[in-house]
Structures are given as structure tokens and as C-alpha cells.
Design a protein around this motif. Structure first.
Motif, PDB file in Angstrom:
ATOM      1  N   ALA A 102       0.851  -1.192   0.000  1.00 32.47           N
ATOM      2  CA  ALA A 102       0.000   0.000   0.000  1.00 32.47           C
ATOM      3  C   ALA A 102       0.885   1.239   0.000  1.00 32.47           C
ATOM      4  CB  ALA A 102      -0.913   0.008   1.221  1.00 32.47           C
ATOM      5  N   ARG A 103       0.523   2.203  -0.833  1.00 24.80           N
ATOM      6  CA  ARG A 103       1.277   3.446  -0.918  1.00 24.80           C
ATOM      7  C   ARG A 103       0.303   4.635  -0.962  1.00 24.80           C
ATOM      8  NH1 ARG A 103       4.463   0.468   0.426  1.00 24.80           N
ATOM      9  NH2 ARG A 103       6.554  -0.023  -0.385  1.00 24.80           N
ATOM     10  N   GLY A 104       0.465   5.514   0.016  1.00 29.10           N
ATOM     11  CA  GLY A 104      -0.304   6.760   0.025  1.00 29.10           C
ATOM     12  C   GLY A 104      -1.803   6.557   0.158  1.00 29.10           C
ATOM     13  N   ILE A 105      -2.227   5.530   0.899  1.00 31.09           N
ATOM     14  CA  ILE A 105      -3.656   5.238   1.019  1.00 31.09           C
ATOM     15  C   ILE A 105      -4.331   6.277   1.909  1.00 31.09           C
ATOM     16  CG2 ILE A 105      -5.367   3.610   1.919  1.00 31.09           C
ATOM     17  CD1 ILE A 105      -4.114   2.733  -0.681  1.00 31.09           C
ATOM     18  N   THR A 106      -5.353   6.910   1.338  1.00 35.30           N
ATOM     19  CA  THR A 106      -6.140   7.906   2.066  1.00 35.30           C
ATOM     20  C   THR A 106      -7.608   7.524   1.988  1.00 35.30           C
ATOM     21  OG1 THR A 106      -4.561   9.688   1.620  1.00 35.30           O
ATOM     22  CG2 THR A 106      -6.799  10.341   2.195  1.00 35.30           C
ATOM     23  N   LYS A 107      -8.305   7.617   3.128  1.00 37.40           N
ATOM     24  CA  LYS A 107      -9.726   7.309   3.179  1.00 37.40           C
ATOM     25  C   LYS A 107     -10.415   8.256   4.145  1.00 37.40           C
ATOM     26  CE  LYS A 107     -13.561   5.037   2.500  1.00 37.40           C
ATOM     27  NZ  LYS A 107     -14.247   5.078   1.177  1.00 37.40           N
ATOM     28  N   SER A 108     -11.477   8.915   3.653  1.00 36.83           N
ATOM     29  CA  SER A 108     -12.232   9.854   4.478  1.00 36.83           C
ATOM     30  C   SER A 108     -13.696   9.440   4.530  1.00 36.83           C
ATOM     31  CB  SER A 108     -12.117  11.275   3.921  1.00 36.83           C
ATOM     32  OG  SER A 108     -10.766  11.715   3.921  1.00 36.83           O
ATOM     33  N   PHE A 109     -14.328   9.791   5.626  1.00 36.39           N
ATOM     34  CA  PHE A 109     -15.771   9.635   5.783  1.00 36.39           C
ATOM     35  C   PHE A 109     -16.329  11.019   6.090  1.00 36.39           C
ATOM     36  CE2 PHE A 109     -13.911   5.568   6.968  1.00 36.39           C
ATOM     37  CZ  PHE A 109     -14.634   4.685   6.174  1.00 36.39           C
ATOM     38  N   GLY A 110     -16.838  11.666   5.041  1.00 33.57           N
ATOM     39  CA  GLY A 110     -17.239  13.060   5.199  1.00 33.57           C
ATOM     40  C   GLY A 110     -16.019  13.917   5.464  1.00 33.57           C
ATOM     41  N   GLU A 111     -16.040  14.652   6.569  1.00 36.45           N
ATOM     42  CA  GLU A 111     -14.913  15.511   6.918  1.00 36.45           C
ATOM     43  C   GLU A 111     -13.878  14.801   7.789  1.00 36.45           C
ATOM     44  OE1 GLU A 111     -16.422  19.004   8.724  1.00 36.45           O
ATOM     45  OE2 GLU A 111     -17.415  19.753   6.906  1.00 36.45           O
ATOM     46  N   VAL A 112     -14.167  13.562   8.143  1.00 34.93           N
ATOM     47  CA  VAL A 112     -13.250  12.805   8.999  1.00 34.93           C
ATOM     48  C   VAL A 112     -12.265  12.026   8.140  1.00 34.93           C
ATOM     49  CG1 VAL A 112     -13.049  10.996  10.745  1.00 34.93           C
ATOM     50  CG2 VAL A 112     -14.979  12.590  10.811  1.00 34.93           C
ATOM     51  N   VAL A 113     -10.975  12.292   8.326  1.00 33.74           N
ATOM     52  CA  VAL A 113      -9.924  11.570   7.612  1.00 33.74           C
ATOM     53  C   VAL A 113      -9.546  10.348   8.452  1.00 33.74           C
ATOM     54  CG1 VAL A 113      -7.615  11.665   6.637  1.00 33.74           C
ATOM     55  CG2 VAL A 113      -9.080  13.697   6.579  1.00 33.74           C
ATOM     56  N   ALA A 114      -9.967   9.167   7.996  1.00 31.72           N
ATOM     57  CA  ALA A 114      -9.690   7.937   8.742  1.00 31.72           C
ATOM     58  C   ALA A 114      -8.272   7.441   8.507  1.00 31.72           C
ATOM     59  CB  ALA A 114     -10.698   6.861   8.352  1.00 31.72           C
ATOM     60  N   LEU A 115      -7.803   7.518   7.238  1.00 34.04           N
ATOM     61  CA  LEU A 115      -6.451   7.120   6.880  1.00 34.04           C
ATOM     62  C   LEU A 115      -5.818   8.238   6.084  1.00 34.04           C
ATOM     63  CD1 LEU A 115      -7.100   3.425   5.741  1.00 34.04           C
ATOM     64  CD2 LEU A 115      -6.246   4.199   7.961  1.00 34.04           C
ATOM     65  N   ASP A 116      -4.601   8.592   6.453  1.00 35.30           N
ATOM     66  CA  ASP A 116      -3.947   9.760   5.866  1.00 35.30           C
ATOM     67  C   ASP A 116      -2.587   9.346   5.292  1.00 35.30           C
ATOM     68  OD1 ASP A 116      -3.145  12.272   5.134  1.00 35.30           O
ATOM     69  OD2 ASP A 116      -3.147  13.110   7.152  1.00 35.30           O
ATOM     70  N   GLU A 117      -2.581   8.993   3.989  1.00 34.85           N
ATOM     71  CA  GLU A 117      -1.357   8.628   3.264  1.00 34.85           C
ATOM     72  C   GLU A 117      -0.624   7.465   3.946  1.00 34.85           C
ATOM     73  OE1 GLU A 117       1.018  12.052   2.476  1.00 34.85           O
ATOM     74  OE2 GLU A 117      -0.483  12.959   1.168  1.00 34.85           O
ATOM     75  N   ILE A 118      -1.341   6.362   4.113  1.00 34.36           N
ATOM     76  CA  ILE A 118      -0.795   5.172   4.765  1.00 34.36           C
ATOM     77  C   ILE A 118       0.045   4.359   3.783  1.00 34.36           C
ATOM     78  CG2 ILE A 118      -1.420   2.908   5.698  1.00 34.36           C
ATOM     79  CD1 ILE A 118      -1.902   4.922   7.757  1.00 34.36           C
ATOM     80  N   ASP A 119       1.242   3.964   4.216  1.00 33.57           N
ATOM     81  CA  ASP A 119       2.068   2.988   3.505  1.00 33.57           C
ATOM     82  C   ASP A 119       2.113   1.714   4.334  1.00 33.57           C
ATOM     83  OD1 ASP A 119       2.585   4.930   1.626  1.00 33.57           O
ATOM     84  OD2 ASP A 119       4.625   5.326   2.307  1.00 33.57           O
ATOM     85  N   LEU A 120       2.041   0.561   3.662  1.00 29.24           N
ATOM     86  CA  LEU A 120       2.071  -0.713   4.368  1.00 29.24           C
ATOM     87  C   LEU A 120       2.639  -1.790   3.476  1.00 29.24           C
ATOM     88  CD1 LEU A 120       1.169  -2.465   6.857  1.00 29.24           C
ATOM     89  CD2 LEU A 120      -0.993  -2.842   5.621  1.00 29.24           C
ATOM     90  N   ASP A 121       3.606  -2.547   3.971  1.00 25.64           N
ATOM     91  CA  ASP A 121       4.149  -3.723   3.290  1.00 25.64           C
ATOM     92  C   ASP A 121       3.975  -4.929   4.198  1.00 25.64           C
ATOM     93  OD1 ASP A 121       4.969  -2.277   1.088  1.00 25.64           O
ATOM     94  OD2 ASP A 121       7.044  -2.068   1.762  1.00 25.64           O
ATOM     95  N   VAL A 122       3.383  -5.987   3.654  1.00 25.92           N
ATOM     96  CA  VAL A 122       3.245  -7.243   4.389  1.00 25.92           C
ATOM     97  C   VAL A 122       3.856  -8.344   3.535  1.00 25.92           C
ATOM     98  CG1 VAL A 122       1.675  -8.920   5.419  1.00 25.92           C
ATOM     99  CG2 VAL A 122       1.131  -6.466   5.518  1.00 25.92           C
ATOM    100  N   ALA A 123       4.903  -8.967   4.037  1.00 23.44           N
ATOM    101  CA  ALA A 123       5.590 -10.013   3.275  1.00 23.44           C
ATOM    102  C   ALA A 123       4.798 -11.310   3.300  1.00 23.44           C
ATOM    103  CB  ALA A 123       6.985 -10.248   3.863  1.00 23.44           C
ATOM    104  N   GLN A 124       4.964 -12.103   2.260  1.00 23.74           N
ATOM    105  CA  GLN A 124       4.339 -13.423   2.230  1.00 23.74           C
ATOM    106  C   GLN A 124       4.901 -14.288   3.364  1.00 23.74           C
ATOM    107  OE1 GLN A 124       4.535 -15.293  -1.619  1.00 23.74           O
ATOM    108  NE2 GLN A 124       3.745 -13.503  -2.696  1.00 23.74           N
ATOM    109  N   GLY A 125       4.018 -15.040   4.007  1.00 25.89           N
ATOM    110  CA  GLY A 125       4.439 -15.891   5.104  1.00 25.89           C
ATOM    111  C   GLY A 125       4.723 -15.150   6.390  1.00 25.89           C
ATOM    112  N   GLN A 126       4.236 -13.919   6.498  1.00 28.12           N
ATOM    113  CA  GLN A 126       4.496 -13.093   7.670  1.00 28.12           C
ATOM    114  C   GLN A 126       3.207 -12.831   8.437  1.00 28.12           C
ATOM    115  OE1 GLN A 126       4.963  -8.544   7.593  1.00 28.12           O
ATOM    116  NE2 GLN A 126       7.088  -9.212   7.684  1.00 28.12           N
ATOM    117  N   ILE A 127       3.301 -12.789   9.765  1.00 29.90           N
ATOM    118  CA  ILE A 127       2.206 -12.311  10.609  1.00 29.90           C
ATOM    119  C   ILE A 127       2.524 -10.869  10.964  1.00 29.90           C
ATOM    120  CG2 ILE A 127       0.870 -12.636  12.713  1.00 29.90           C
ATOM    121  CD1 ILE A 127       1.670 -15.543  12.725  1.00 29.90           C
ATOM    122  N   HIS A 128       1.697  -9.956  10.476  1.00 31.14           N
ATOM    123  CA  HIS A 128       1.953  -8.526  10.612  1.00 31.14           C
ATOM    124  C   HIS A 128       0.883  -7.925  11.516  1.00 31.14           C
ATOM    125  CE1 HIS A 128       3.885  -4.823   8.825  1.00 31.14           C
ATOM    126  NE2 HIS A 128       2.833  -4.307   9.453  1.00 31.14           N
TER     127      HIS A 128
END
Length: 317
Positions: free
Chosen positions: A9-35
Motif C-alpha cells: 500500500a502506498r499513500g492510502i487515504t480514506k475519508s468519511f465526510g470531513e473525517v480523515v480515517a487514513l492519511d497517506e498510509i504505507d504498508l508492506d506485508v511479506a508473504q508468510g508473515q504475521i503482521h
């Protein structure tokens, strides 16, 4: 060679109306990993997990799951299973019939042996023919995990899977997740329980107010980067107190005269890991046996509090 990613995930942003729930989230989860995903109430954890399960779409950013780009329409990616805000179950049906019904809804007709195996993995064989309306919260969580296992997921996404679990249920869930990762599946789980994250996860992402404040191996959150309080019990409390006083970098928090010392002879020291190591060397050299040495608050919990300290909000996004 870089480890293949189950989630990118790169730069993930999600809003609900005026509420910003996620603000430019980056996330890497490797295969075979518990994250692990951690954060205070309202941080955006549930929103992030919902995106991974196809229950919501990002407003901005790029998301790839199991090598496939995720578009702007609601759709559960292939090979992904799990739940947020608790599993959806039929209260009037038995555990076994719930799994059969859920398998049918997904377009499959799992054999009885598959259903029995999933129930056995989560420790629900003895209640397989009981109606779910009588299940405890922890039993419902385990049944939700069993439902996800029926799909043989390559990516398992779980929201507070340890919620309501007793020690036996926790053992079953931990065993299932560890086995899945060993077989190459990836697991993303959120939890408020730092002990679960420490026991299961190789990496953790901490979110506060919709932003990533830390992501990486748990080792990066070790006590070497910050002072922690440690509980110390030895064979000779008086000598241990004297040695601790003379060891550079050691601060005494509980010592003679404190309630802890009066009751048990416990020393509580505040220090960094290198100074703690030196204290142990000096104790052993002087013939003092160390019977217990443990952080009062785990390194992960201490880092979590330091990184996310803010007014507690009422509910998660």
C-alpha cells in the motif's frame, strides 16, 4: 532477493465526510508473515483492515493484494479471508451448519471432513452441533476464524481475533495463525493486546490519528532505544540494592522503604539495556543469583504508549 509482498500500500487515504480515517498510509506485508496493526481507538485500524477485505475502497493511493491491483469498486480480492468488527454468523444455526451455509454463500460445497477439520483447528469440535446464539464472544471469534480457514486463504485479515478468548482458545488461535504463516500464508491482525502481538508478529505497524507512526520489526521497538522500568528479584536483595546504586546508568524506582521492597524484596530499576546488562554481570560476579528480571511494561507496550499518547477517543474508525 527481496521477499515477495502479500500487501503493498502506498499513500492510502480514506475519508468519511470531513473525517480523515487514513492519511497517506504505507504498508508492506511479506508473504508468510504475521503482521500486527496497533493503535489507539479511532486510529483507523478497522478502516485499513476493511480496505484489505474489499469492504471499502480508498479515496487515493495504490493498493496491491497478492500481486493484483485493487480497483475503486467494492470487491473481495481472491485468496483473502477474514473479518472486521467480529464475524458474521447465524445465531439460530449450529457451528457446523454455520460453516456449511457460509461455504455455500461463497459458491462452494465444502465436504463434511473440511468443516470438521476447521472446527478441530480452532478447538470447537465439542460444540460443533450447538447453536451459535449460546456461544461466548471468544467462541464466536474462533468460529469466524474457522469460516475463514475453509477458503484456504493466502491472506488472512483479522480484527481483534483474541477478543474474549480464554487461555485454551488463545492457544488454539495462536497455533492456527503460526501454522498458516509457516505454510506461506500471510496474516494481518489488529489487537489491543501487546502480548499477542509480541508472541505472534514479526513486524508491526502502529497507527495514530490515521497516520503510520512506526512500521518495522519488533526489534526496532526494543528497550535499547528508551529507558524502561525493570522488576528485579535476587537471592540477596540488600546486596543487589548496593550494586544497583553503584552501577552507572541505573536509577532506583523501588528500593528499601518502598511498599514493594517491604513485601517482597523487589527492586525496580529504570535503565537502558546496556546498563541493565552491566548490572546483571556485576550481580553474578558478586555471587547474587538473579531469580526474576522482567520489564514492568513490555517494550512494545512502552513504545506504543510513547508513539500514540493522545486523548482516548470513544470508538475505533
Amino acid at each position: 532477493m527481496d521477499t515477495p509482498l502479500a500487501v503493498r500500500a502506498r499513500g492510502i487515504t480514506k475519508s468519511f465526510g470531513e473525517v480523515v480515517a487514513l492519511d497517506e498510509i504505507d504498508l508492506d506485508v511479506a508473504q508468510g508473515q504475521i503482521h500486527g496493526v496497533a493503535g489507539p481507538n479511532g486510529a483507523g485500524k478497522t478502516t485499513l483492515l476493511g480496505l484489505l477485505l474489499g469492504l471499502a475502497v480508498a479515496d487515493e493511493g495504490r493498493l496491491e493484494i497478492l500481486d493484483s491491483p485493487v480497483g475503486r469498486t467494492l470487491d473481495a480480492p481472491g485468496g483473502v479471508a477474514g473479518f472486521v468488527d467480529g464475524p458474521g454468523l447465524y445465531p439460530s444455526l449450529t457451528a457446523r451448519k454455520n460453516l456449511a451455509a457460509l461455504a455455500a454463500l461463497r459458491g462452494g460445497d465444502r465436504r463434511t471432513a473440511d468443516i470438521d477439520d476447521a472446527l478441530a483447528q480452532v478447538g470447537l469440535t465439542d460444540v460443533a452441533d450447538d447453536r451459535v446464539r449460546g456461544f461466548s464472544l471468544g467462541m464466536r471469534q474462533r468460529l469466524g476464524l474457522a469460516a475463514a480457514l475453509l477458503t484456504r486463504p493466502r491472506l488472512l485479515v483479522l480484527d481483534e481475533p483474541a477478543n474474549g478468548l480464554d487461555p485454551a482458545g488463545k492457544k488454539h488461535v495462536h497455533g492456527v495463525l503460526t501454522r498458516l504463516a509457516a505454510e506461506g500464508a500471510s496474516v494481518v491482525l489488529s489487537s489491543h493486546r501487546m502480548d499477542d502481538l509480541e508472541a505472534l508478529c514479526s513486524e508491526v505497524t502502529i497507527i495514530a490519528t490515521g497516520r503510520v507512526v512506526f512500521t518495522g520489526p519488533l526489534g526496532k521497538l526494543s528497550a535499547e532505544s528508551q529507558e524502561l522500568d525493570y522488576r528485579l528479584i535476587t537471592s540477596d536483595a540488600d546486596t543487589a540494592h548496593r550494586i544497583a546504586q553503584d552501577t552507572p546508568g541505573i536509577k532506583l524506582v523501588a528500593e528499601p522503604g518502598s511498599p514493594a521492597w517491604k513485601d517482597t524484596g523487589v527492586l525496580v530499576v529504570r535503565t537502558l539495556v546496556p546498563a541493565l546488562d552491566e548490572l546483571v554481570v556485576r550481580l553474578v560476579r558478586d555471587g547474587v543469583a538473579v531469580r526474576e528480571l522482567a520489564p514492568v511494561v513490555s517494550p512494545l507496550e512502552a513504545a506504543f504508549l510513547a508513539l500514540t499518547e493522545q486523548p482516548e477517543q470513544e470508538s475505533d474508525r
